[in-house]
Write an enzyme that holds these catalytic residues in place. Structure first.
Site, PDB file in Angstrom:
ATOM      1  N   GLU A  66       0.887  -1.173   0.000  1.00  0.00           N
ATOM      2  CA  GLU A  66       0.000   0.000   0.000  1.00  0.00           C
ATOM      3  C   GLU A  66       0.914   1.209   0.000  1.00  0.00           C
ATOM      4  O   GLU A  66       1.757   1.352   0.882  1.00  0.00           O
ATOM      5  CB  GLU A  66      -0.920  -0.019   1.228  1.00  0.00           C
ATOM      6  CG  GLU A  66      -1.878  -1.218   1.252  1.00  0.00           C
ATOM      7  CD  GLU A  66      -2.778  -1.303   0.023  1.00  0.00           C
ATOM      8  OE1 GLU A  66      -3.057  -0.269  -0.615  1.00  0.00           O
ATOM      9  OE2 GLU A  66      -3.187  -2.427  -0.338  1.00  0.00           O
ATOM     10  N   CYS A 109      -1.799   8.729   4.430  1.00  0.00           N
ATOM     11  CA  CYS A 109      -1.746   8.408   3.005  1.00  0.00           C
ATOM     12  C   CYS A 109      -3.048   8.838   2.332  1.00  0.00           C
ATOM     13  O   CYS A 109      -3.085   9.113   1.149  1.00  0.00           O
ATOM     14  CB  CYS A 109      -1.518   6.925   2.818  1.00  0.00           C
ATOM     15  SG  CYS A 109      -2.500   5.966   3.947  1.00  0.00           S
TER      16      CYS A 109
HETATM   17  P1  NAD Z   1       9.037   5.371   3.104  1.00  0.00           P
HETATM   18  O1  NAD Z   1       8.774   4.734   1.793  1.00  0.00           O
HETATM   19  O2  NAD Z   1      10.094   6.395   3.195  1.00  0.00           O
HETATM   20  O3  NAD Z   1       9.395   4.266   4.201  1.00  0.00           O
HETATM   21  C1  NAD Z   1       8.572   3.144   4.415  1.00  0.00           C
HETATM   22  C2  NAD Z   1       9.427   2.008   4.912  1.00  0.00           C
HETATM   23  O4  NAD Z   1      10.303   1.625   3.853  1.00  0.00           O
HETATM   24  C3  NAD Z   1      10.305   2.383   6.093  1.00  0.00           C
HETATM   25  O5  NAD Z   1      10.391   1.293   6.985  1.00  0.00           O
HETATM   26  C4  NAD Z   1      11.633   2.655   5.434  1.00  0.00           C
HETATM   27  O6  NAD Z   1      12.740   2.483   6.296  1.00  0.00           O
HETATM   28  C5  NAD Z   1      11.639   1.628   4.329  1.00  0.00           C
HETATM   29  N1  NAD Z   1      12.536   1.948   3.228  1.00  0.00           N
HETATM   30  C6  NAD Z   1      12.941   3.161   2.798  1.00  0.00           C
HETATM   31  N2  NAD Z   1      13.785   3.017   1.750  1.00  0.00           N
HETATM   32  C7  NAD Z   1      13.893   1.697   1.520  1.00  0.00           C
HETATM   33  C8  NAD Z   1      14.628   0.917   0.594  1.00  0.00           C
HETATM   34  N3  NAD Z   1      15.388   1.483  -0.333  1.00  0.00           N
HETATM   35  N4  NAD Z   1      14.504  -0.425   0.652  1.00  0.00           N
HETATM   36  C9  NAD Z   1      13.704  -1.007   1.572  1.00  0.00           C
HETATM   37  N5  NAD Z   1      13.004  -0.317   2.488  1.00  0.00           N
HETATM   38  C10 NAD Z   1      13.089   1.013   2.453  1.00  0.00           C
HETATM   39  O7  NAD Z   1       7.627   5.955   3.619  1.00  0.00           O
HETATM   40  P2  NAD Z   1       7.305   6.739   4.973  1.00  0.00           P
HETATM   41  O8  NAD Z   1       7.867   8.119   4.875  1.00  0.00           O
HETATM   42  O9  NAD Z   1       7.631   5.935   6.165  1.00  0.00           O
HETATM   43  O10 NAD Z   1       5.707   6.792   4.871  1.00  0.00           O
HETATM   44  C11 NAD Z   1       5.059   7.690   4.036  1.00  0.00           C
HETATM   45  C12 NAD Z   1       4.661   7.055   2.718  1.00  0.00           C
HETATM   46  O11 NAD Z   1       3.880   5.893   2.972  1.00  0.00           O
HETATM   47  C13 NAD Z   1       3.775   7.966   1.883  1.00  0.00           C
HETATM   48  O12 NAD Z   1       4.117   7.828   0.533  1.00  0.00           O
HETATM   49  C14 NAD Z   1       2.371   7.436   2.153  1.00  0.00           C
HETATM   50  O13 NAD Z   1       1.445   7.743   1.146  1.00  0.00           O
HETATM   51  C15 NAD Z   1       2.641   5.977   2.267  1.00  0.00           C
HETATM   52  N6  NAD Z   1       1.613   5.297   3.050  1.00  0.00           N
HETATM   53  C16 NAD Z   1       0.661   4.603   2.364  1.00  0.00           C
HETATM   54  C17 NAD Z   1      -0.358   3.970   3.050  1.00  0.00           C
HETATM   55  C18 NAD Z   1      -1.420   3.221   2.315  1.00  0.00           C
HETATM   56  O14 NAD Z   1      -2.204   2.508   2.952  1.00  0.00           O
HETATM   57  N7  NAD Z   1      -1.508   3.340   1.004  1.00  0.00           N
HETATM   58  C19 NAD Z   1      -0.404   4.037   4.447  1.00  0.00           C
HETATM   59  C20 NAD Z   1       0.608   4.740   5.120  1.00  0.00           C
HETATM   60  C21 NAD Z   1       1.609   5.366   4.399  1.00  0.00           C
END
Ligand code: NAD
Length: 541
Positions: free
Chosen positions: A293, A327
């Protein structure tokens, strides 16, 4: 061992507490906040139920007071991730074969513990390290997490009940096995409930998990670990590692036993993970399940029959609650020219009343954004809009990171419907508005549908049923969660299963049976009671 067809308790949504002045819950929560804010926590990793401290730590700082340190968390080297995988696989044998009632009991117990003794602690950790106000913490860290646990148990039994027909003389049955391997769960910073649900939903279905929480959610992740432990989750079922996401991911995704990814976070990261899984596909023993998501550019579209106060209220709540870091947060709006002056007037009044500051003061509606990187990105777009001839900052626009990462609720008026902030996910308290001519309904709906790559949430406002039907059809694929005359945020487990399509995710609907099904691999068993002994069919004569 099951000796009955058991019914689980019927799931109901956890009531949201009010935290009114002088209420006991408010006093308990604020006292817990104060105590936790003024002490320090040392957050270990958890591998096979053992607390692992590497000494390689990072500080935990409240986003609203970034010079204050509330603790640190320990980060992994590759060997710890290898150990987490090995441990999970070792735990798999017992966990995957234990009766489902035992697994259900653990998560039902976790729900009750969270509804009671863990509530204030989970909320306070979320307020401190993720900068949520009392209400935002309550609906996420307490209520939504409790709902995930309770409803998922019920959905699991609904899934189990789905069984095939049996013709005379045979008995067909399906069993819902966990995946053969381990699930890798990667969670975002913005919802404590999502962080818990990503590993827990897979574990409930009998899977073992390596969980990598966000660096910015480590404090409440520790409370989740404590909760699971007290609820009786056996060692090794959910193993928690922190640190370099690339190293951790490379290690997990190169394991032949990797069998599923449960991800919530940004679109770019998820697409990169999918690519990496594709590149590794020949290594795996089984085709991995990929559930993600991801990002959004969620919309509010209004018709001129809409009530301007209702539209303004949806914008204020939908765009600015939790600083726009949901999100589902509304970040673009399309308003017809004839009602724009009224919508704007209400928006100005409402936003002028929003207080900003620490979540410790419950009268603050707005708190800080999560970290400096996020602050700088949002501030850059706001400052660009101030200077840009195609945009005008009509409300807010100030930002200050001297003490905390504070950004005023900001409304940008865009002259072009494809202006940068109309199409880019900023993940902050900023909404951009495009005013369209009243008679350009079709064109404006096309803009909503086609201006971005996302399709997560969206809301339409109209009192004209023909228009409601027209917009619902035109925007059929523009949002996985579609709202009529309501804000596009605030999905409740059991009522509005959540998820989006296009670049917003695989739309497997967190908090639903559809999501749980992804963590199972069905085995069909056909048993024949009188087994044939003659190979010849009648037609052979
Ligand atoms: P992010 O993508 O920066 O991080 C999410 C997770 O991914 C973290 O645990 C992070 O450490 C990890 N991560 C980052 N880079 C990575 C890589 N290269 N390889 C593997 N893992 C990696 O997102 P965030 O800032 O924590 O959250 C915000 C984002 O999440 C927004 O884009 C939001 O829309 C989305 N979000 C979506 C939903 C949904 O249900 N659609 C819900 C919550 C958040």
């Amino acid at each position: 061992m099951a000796r009955g067809f058991f019914n689980v308790p019927i799931a109901t949504n956890e009531p949201v507490k009010g935290y009114a002045p002088n209420s006991p819950e408010r006093e308990e929560l604020l006292a817990t906040y104060k105590k936790m804010f003024n002490s320090t926590i040392d957050v270990p990793m958890h591998i096979n139920g053992v607390e692992v401290r590497t000494g390689n730590t990072k500080n935990i700082r409240p986003p609203h007071d970034h010079q204050h340190i509330v603790g640190q968390y320990h980060t992994a080297e590759k060997k710890h991730v290898d150990e987490a995988i090995a441990t999970a696989l070792a735990a798999r044998q017992a966990w995957s074969s234990v009766s489902w009632m035992e697994r259900a009991s653990i998560f039902l117990k976790a729900a009750e513990l969270l509804a009671g003794p863990y509530r204030a602690k989970m909320n306070a950790a979320t307020m401190i390290a993720q900068s949520k106000n009392v209400h935002q913490a309550e609906i996420d860290a307490a209520c939504e997490m409790i709902d995930f646990f309770r409803f998922n148990v019920q959905y699991m039994t609904d899934i189990f009940k789905d069984q095939p027909q049996s013709a005379p003389g045979i008995w067909n049955r399906v069993e819902y096995r966990p995946l053969e391997g381990f699930v890798y769960a990667i969670s975002p910073f913005n919802f404590t409930s999502i962080a818990a649900n990503l590993p827990a939903s897979a574990a409930l279905m009998g899977n073992v998990v390596v969980w990598k929480p966000s660096d910015h959610q480590a404090y409440s992740a520790q409370v989740i670990v404590d909760l699971f432990k007290e609820a009786g989750l056996p060692d090794g079922v959910i193993n928690v590692v922190y640190g370099d996401p690339v190293m951790i991911t490379d290690t997990c995704l190169s394991s032949p036993d990797f069998s599923g990814l449960h991800f919530t976070g940004s679109t770019f990261v998820f697409k990169e993970l999918w690519k990496q899984i594709g590149a590794n596909i020949h290594k795996y023993k089984t085709y991995p399940r990929i559930v993600g998501e991801t990002g959004g550019k969620d919309f509010i579209w209004a018709h001129n029959s809409a009530n301007p106060l209702q539209v303004a209220t949806a914008i204020t709540r939908g765009a600015f609650e939790y600083q726009g870091q949901k999100c589902s947060a509304a970040s673009r709006a399309y308003i017809p020219a004839s009602i724009w002056a009224d919508v704007k007037k209400h928006l100005e009044t409402q936003t002028s009343e929003l207080k900003m500051g620490s979540p410790e003061d419950p009268s603050n509606f707005i708190n800080a954004v999560i970290h400096e990187g996020s602050f700088d990105k949002i501030a850059k777009y706001i400052d660009a809009a101030k200077a840009d001839k195609d945009a005008e900052v009509i409300i807010g626009g100030n930002h200050d990171k001297s003490k905390g990462y504070f950004i005023e609720p900001t409304v940008i008026l865009a002259k072009s419907p494809t202006y940068a902030t109309m199409t880019t996910e900023l993940f902050g308290p900023v909404i951009t508005i495009y005013v369209y001519e009243d008679d350009k309904i079709d064109e404006s709906l096309k803009l909503v549908d086609e201006s971005t790559e996302y399709a997560l949430t969206g809301a339409i406002f109209s009192t004209d049923r023909y228009v409601v039907e027209k917009a619902s059809k035109a925007l059929e694929n523009a949002a996985g969660n579609f709202y009529i005359n309501d804000k596009p945020t605030g999905a409740v487990v059991g009522q509005q299963p959540f998820g989006g399509a296009r670049a917003s995710g695989t739309n497997d609907k967190a908090g639903s049976a559809q999501n749980l099904l992804r963590w199972t691999s069905v085995r069909l068993i056909k048993e024949t009671f009188v087994t044939p002994q003659d190979y010849k069919y009648p037609f052979l004569g």
